[in-house]
Scaffold this motif. Structure first.
Motif, PDB file in Angstrom:
ATOM      1  N   ALA A 478       0.836  -1.193   0.000  1.00 14.57           N
ATOM      2  CA  ALA A 478       0.000   0.000   0.000  1.00 14.57           C
ATOM      3  C   ALA A 478       0.872   1.244   0.000  1.00 14.57           C
ATOM      4  O   ALA A 478       1.856   1.338   0.729  1.00 14.57           O
ATOM      5  N   ALA A 479       0.506   2.214  -0.844  1.00 13.61           N
ATOM      6  CA  ALA A 479       1.279   3.457  -0.981  1.00 13.61           C
ATOM      7  C   ALA A 479       0.467   4.612  -0.408  1.00 13.61           C
ATOM      8  O   ALA A 479      -0.415   5.147  -1.077  1.00 13.61           O
ATOM      9  N   ASP A 480       0.755   4.980   0.843  1.00 12.39           N
ATOM     10  CA  ASP A 480       0.007   6.061   1.471  1.00 12.39           C
ATOM     11  C   ASP A 480       0.680   7.403   1.214  1.00 12.39           C
ATOM     12  O   ASP A 480       1.863   7.485   0.919  1.00 12.39           O
ATOM     13  N   ARG A 481      -0.100   8.454   1.305  1.00  8.91           N
ATOM     14  CA  ARG A 481       0.340   9.836   1.122  1.00  8.91           C
ATOM     15  C   ARG A 481       1.059  10.081  -0.212  1.00  8.91           C
ATOM     16  O   ARG A 481       2.021  10.817  -0.300  1.00  8.91           O
ATOM     17  N   VAL A 482       0.547   9.437  -1.257  1.00  4.29           N
ATOM     18  CA  VAL A 482       1.088   9.643  -2.599  1.00  4.29           C
ATOM     19  C   VAL A 482       0.239  10.697  -3.301  1.00  4.29           C
ATOM     20  O   VAL A 482      -0.991  10.647  -3.280  1.00  4.29           O
ATOM     21  N   ALA A 483       0.896  11.664  -3.950  1.00  2.00           N
ATOM     22  CA  ALA A 483       0.191  12.723  -4.654  1.00  2.00           C
ATOM     23  C   ALA A 483      -0.529  12.162  -5.878  1.00  2.00           C
ATOM     24  O   ALA A 483       0.001  11.304  -6.592  1.00  2.00           O
ATOM     25  N   ALA A 484      -1.743  12.657  -6.121  1.00  2.60           N
ATOM     26  CA  ALA A 484      -2.545  12.167  -7.235  1.00  2.60           C
ATOM     27  C   ALA A 484      -3.332  13.308  -7.868  1.00  2.60           C
ATOM     28  O   ALA A 484      -3.590  14.345  -7.234  1.00  2.60           O
ATOM     29  N   THR A 485      -3.718  13.097  -9.130  1.00  2.00           N
ATOM     30  CA  THR A 485      -4.547  14.060  -9.867  1.00  2.00           C
ATOM     31  C   THR A 485      -5.652  13.286 -10.566  1.00  2.00           C
ATOM     32  O   THR A 485      -5.408  12.213 -11.139  1.00  2.00           O
ATOM     33  N   ALA A 486      -6.865  13.834 -10.538  1.00  2.13           N
ATOM     34  CA  ALA A 486      -8.012  13.219 -11.219  1.00  2.13           C
ATOM     35  C   ALA A 486      -8.543  14.211 -12.251  1.00  2.13           C
ATOM     36  O   ALA A 486      -8.841  15.360 -11.909  1.00  2.13           O
ATOM     37  N   THR A 487      -8.659  13.758 -13.519  1.00  6.26           N
ATOM     38  CA  THR A 487      -9.098  14.641 -14.600  1.00  6.26           C
ATOM     39  C   THR A 487     -10.128  13.924 -15.467  1.00  6.26           C
ATOM     40  O   THR A 487      -9.935  12.757 -15.847  1.00  6.26           O
ATOM     41  N   LEU A 488     -11.201  14.611 -15.802  1.00 10.92           N
ATOM     42  CA  LEU A 488     -12.182  14.109 -16.758  1.00 10.92           C
ATOM     43  C   LEU A 488     -11.667  14.486 -18.141  1.00 10.92           C
ATOM     44  O   LEU A 488     -11.580  15.671 -18.492  1.00 10.92           O
ATOM     45  N   ILE A 489     -11.227  13.475 -18.905  1.00 11.23           N
ATOM     46  CA  ILE A 489     -10.533  13.712 -20.174  1.00 11.23           C
ATOM     47  C   ILE A 489     -11.474  13.505 -21.369  1.00 11.23           C
ATOM     48  O   ILE A 489     -12.543  12.902 -21.253  1.00 11.23           O
ATOM     49  N   LEU A 515      -9.068  17.691 -10.511  1.00 10.71           N
ATOM     50  CA  LEU A 515      -8.772  17.791  -9.080  1.00 10.71           C
ATOM     51  C   LEU A 515      -7.283  17.509  -8.887  1.00 10.71           C
ATOM     52  O   LEU A 515      -6.822  16.386  -9.108  1.00 10.71           O
ATOM     53  N   ALA A 516      -6.532  18.536  -8.507  1.00  8.90           N
ATOM     54  CA  ALA A 516      -5.099  18.387  -8.262  1.00  8.90           C
ATOM     55  C   ALA A 516      -4.844  18.418  -6.751  1.00  8.90           C
ATOM     56  O   ALA A 516      -5.708  18.811  -5.963  1.00  8.90           O
ATOM     57  N   GLY A 524      -3.205   3.377   1.370  1.00 14.16           N
ATOM     58  CA  GLY A 524      -3.150   3.755  -0.039  1.00 14.16           C
ATOM     59  C   GLY A 524      -4.478   4.095  -0.661  1.00 14.16           C
ATOM     60  O   GLY A 524      -4.583   4.200  -1.895  1.00 14.16           O
ATOM     61  N   LEU A 525      -5.522   4.289   0.143  1.00 18.91           N
ATOM     62  CA  LEU A 525      -6.856   4.535  -0.399  1.00 18.91           C
ATOM     63  C   LEU A 525      -7.071   6.009  -0.749  1.00 18.91           C
ATOM     64  O   LEU A 525      -6.598   6.913  -0.053  1.00 18.91           O
ATOM     65  N   LEU A 526      -7.798   6.225  -1.824  1.00 21.22           N
ATOM     66  CA  LEU A 526      -8.169   7.574  -2.258  1.00 21.22           C
ATOM     67  C   LEU A 526      -9.621   7.543  -2.722  1.00 21.22           C
ATOM     68  O   LEU A 526      -9.969   6.827  -3.666  1.00 21.22           O
ATOM     69  N   LYS A 527     -10.466   8.315  -2.035  1.00 20.44           N
ATOM     70  CA  LYS A 527     -11.883   8.395  -2.396  1.00 20.44           C
ATOM     71  C   LYS A 527     -12.163   9.779  -2.944  1.00 20.44           C
ATOM     72  O   LYS A 527     -11.952  10.781  -2.260  1.00 20.44           O
ATOM     73  N   LEU A 528     -12.633   9.825  -4.205  1.00 17.56           N
ATOM     74  CA  LEU A 528     -12.883  11.107  -4.858  1.00 17.56           C
ATOM     75  C   LEU A 528     -14.226  11.687  -4.420  1.00 17.56           C
ATOM     76  O   LEU A 528     -15.131  10.957  -3.992  1.00 17.56           O
ATOM     77  N   PRO A 529     -14.385  13.015  -4.557  1.00 17.31           N
ATOM     78  CA  PRO A 529     -15.673  13.632  -4.219  1.00 17.31           C
ATOM     79  C   PRO A 529     -16.771  13.131  -5.164  1.00 17.31           C
ATOM     80  O   PRO A 529     -16.507  12.467  -6.173  1.00 17.31           O
TER      81      PRO A 529
END
Length: 562
Positions: A478-489, A515-516, A524-529
């Motif tokens: 699990a990779a915690d506190r990793v920077a991520a970006t979510a884009t509708l392409i 979302l940057a 390692g979990l990331l839940k988007l809005p």
């Protein structure tokens, strides 16, 4: 005014204590190398050796106040708040108000910055008792600064350790040799890394009880010790003074203070009367040659006698008197050092939050290339970084071994990425430092996956029932506190942000499709809005990327209900 704390009411205990002291005194008086000086008699094992001070210990096994607390438990103050000035109770349990406040503030601060240490303020009080008699009975001003300043003797090698100047006289007023400073007795080279600003006045003053108490707390809490654990507590106290007798004396006062204390007005605290070197530290008159002793480290013990403030009121400072060592004095190891060499340190690189796999090693050498042992090497972290040595310190001092090598404590990367420098210098010797470049890389992930396989659908103008949740991993973990970006392409082969279809909302409710600044959390979990849809039906793509190159494309469908 000095209370005879060492005397016991029970005859058997008194006889045993006196006999033990008599044997110790007799053995010391018959040991080779013992000399009588105006500062008192020192035993052979407390004789200072050239350049013996090592910042790895706070006192270098120095003499200390041996007065013990009364056998009976202290009578608690009637005040529920811990006592009021003048409250009744055992005199020995009285701690000057400002000094007591400094200890408690240090405990609170360490409880926030190093909660795992579990530092009790009573431990600071116990050490402060045996080190300086609670700042000479609380002779401090309204800001907590000792008045007059507490200064030890000139450490010129005559009856004390020989430590050449390390601070340019900034703390001790002596530009030739060092002198111990303040109620917790720090020599300048130790204060350089241990010093703290405990009263938030923008200064780190070893003569200020708030600064000194906080510094002592951090010193005791290094190495990730848990002071609620008996073994770690003993290690911490012994690191302050490596003496079993010292340990037992501090523990006695610690237990005594835990049973109850009360405030007394500043300047009215009881003063200790006996020291381990046979000196009498009850005098409070400021005399430059007062009977204060030091240790092999060069740290004097006790606070009953002081020297004047290092800064006289006149416009032209008058340096304190010093005694020049005989011309035939053998150079100290420190004085023979010509330069520093790297001792095989590999490349220093670590991922944010990780411990560097390599430790810095520096070798001290003479001009002829001969290695030099028993030399203090200070490692200082320089640059815009939150990396730190074990225990959270930005400075660490290590003594070179017989091979002339000093190995710095383990270095742990913080969350700030980029490069910084660790500089190695010789304490007490003006030779060029040795710089080590270190780099902290960002946390990364190499794989992303959704935590569910539920289809993500929505009607035009509605909102998606399910939020997108992914898990990031790196090399399977699990990779915690990793920077991520979510884009509708726009498309699988076109990562340009879409101008229609699903969208997120910002804090003001406005439409956003990128979302940057996202970061994965625990495991390692990331839940988007929550996602919303406009009136355009169709199939759309959401792409999530992380530092390290992990990419996941999620399909979103907007269609009228069947």
């Amino acid at each position: 005014m000095a209370a005879q704390f060492g005397r016991r009411v029970v005859k058997g205990a008194a006889t045993t204590a006196v006999a033990a002291l008599a044997v110790a005194a007799l053995s010391a008086s018959q040991a080779p190398g013992v000399t009588d000086t105006p500062q008192g008699r020192q035993s052979a094992d407390s004789q200072p050796s050239p350049d013996a001070n090592a910042d790895g210990s706070a006192t270098g096994n120095s003499p200390y106040y041996t007065d013990l607390p009364p056998l009976n438990s202290p009578t608690p103050s009637p005040s529920a708040g811990g006592g009021t000035p003048g409250a009744t109770g055992d005199a020995a349990a009285g701690i000057p108000a400002t000094v007591l406040d400094a200890y408690k503030k240090a405990e609170t601060s360490l409880g926030q910055s190093k909660p795992g240490c579990k530092l009790p303020w009573q431990l600071l009080a116990a050490i402060g008792k045996v080190e300086s008699g609670q700042a000479r009975g609380g002779k401090v001003d309204a800001n907590g600064t000792a008045t007059p300043a507490i200064l030890g003797p000139v450490l010129d090698g005559n009856g004390f350790a020989r430590i050449t100047d390390t601070d340019g006289g900034a703390y001790d007023g002596d530009t030739t040799h060092d002198r111990a400073v303040g109620p917790m007795q720090f020599i300048p080279s130790t204060w350089a890394w241990a010093g703290r600003d405990g009263n938030d006045d923008g200064k780190k003053d070893p003569n200020n009880i708030y600064d000194a108490a906080l510094a002592a707390g951090h010193y005791l809490c290094r190495f990730d010790w848990d002071l609620s654990d008996r073994a770690d507590l003993r290690r911490a106290i012994l690191s302050y003074n490596n003496s079993t007798e010292y340990l037992n004396t501090v523990l006695s006062w610690l237990e005594y203070y835990r049973k109850g204390t009360h405030e007394v007005p500043d300047g009215t605290g009881t003063l200790p009367s006996s020291r381990s070197d046979g000196g009498n530290g009850s005098s409070s008159s400021p005399t430059p040659t007062s009977p204060r002793t030091t240790t092999p480290s060069g740290r004097p013990q006790g606070g009953g006698s002081t020297s004047p403030s290092p800064t006289p009121p006149s416009d032209t400072p008058t340096p304190p008197p010093t005694t020049t060592p005989p011309a035939s004095s053998k150079p100290t190891p420190t004085e023979t050092v010509d330069h520093l060499e790297d001792a095989g340190t590999a490349k220093l690189t670590a991922t944010a939050g990780d411990t560097f796999g390599e430790r810095i090693a520096t070798r001290a050498e003479t001009k002829a290339g001969k290695t030099v042992g028993k030399v203090r090497i200070r490692f200082t972290i320089i640059g815009d970084t939150d990396a730190a040595f074990t225990g959270g310190e930005s400075v660490a001092t290590v003594v070179t071994n017989s091979a002339g090598v000093a190995t710095a404590p383990a270095l742990k990367a913080g969350e700030k990425t980029g490069g910084f420098t660790v500089r190695a210098t010789v304490v007490g010797r003006a030779v060029s430092g040795l710089d080590y470049a270190a780099t902290v890389t960002a946390r990364q992930a190499d794989a992303l996956a959704r935590t569910t396989d539920t289809a993500l659908t929505c009607v035009p103008g509605g909102e998606f029932a399910d939020q997108v949740e992914v898990k990031a991993t790196y090399k399977g973990a699990a990779a915690d506190r990793v920077a991520a970006t979510a884009t509708l392409i726009k498309a699988a082969d076109d990562a340009t942000e879409n101008d229609k279809g699903p969208y997120f909302k910002d804090a003001d409710g406005k439409t956003v499709r990128t979302l940057a600044g996202l970061k994965t959390g625990a495991n390692g979990l990331l839940k988007l809005p929550k996602l919303y849809a406009d009136d355009t039906a169709g199939t759309y793509l959401l792409r999530i990327t992380t530092t390290g190159g992990a990419t996941l494309t999620v399909e979103l469908k907007v269609a009228a209900a069947s």
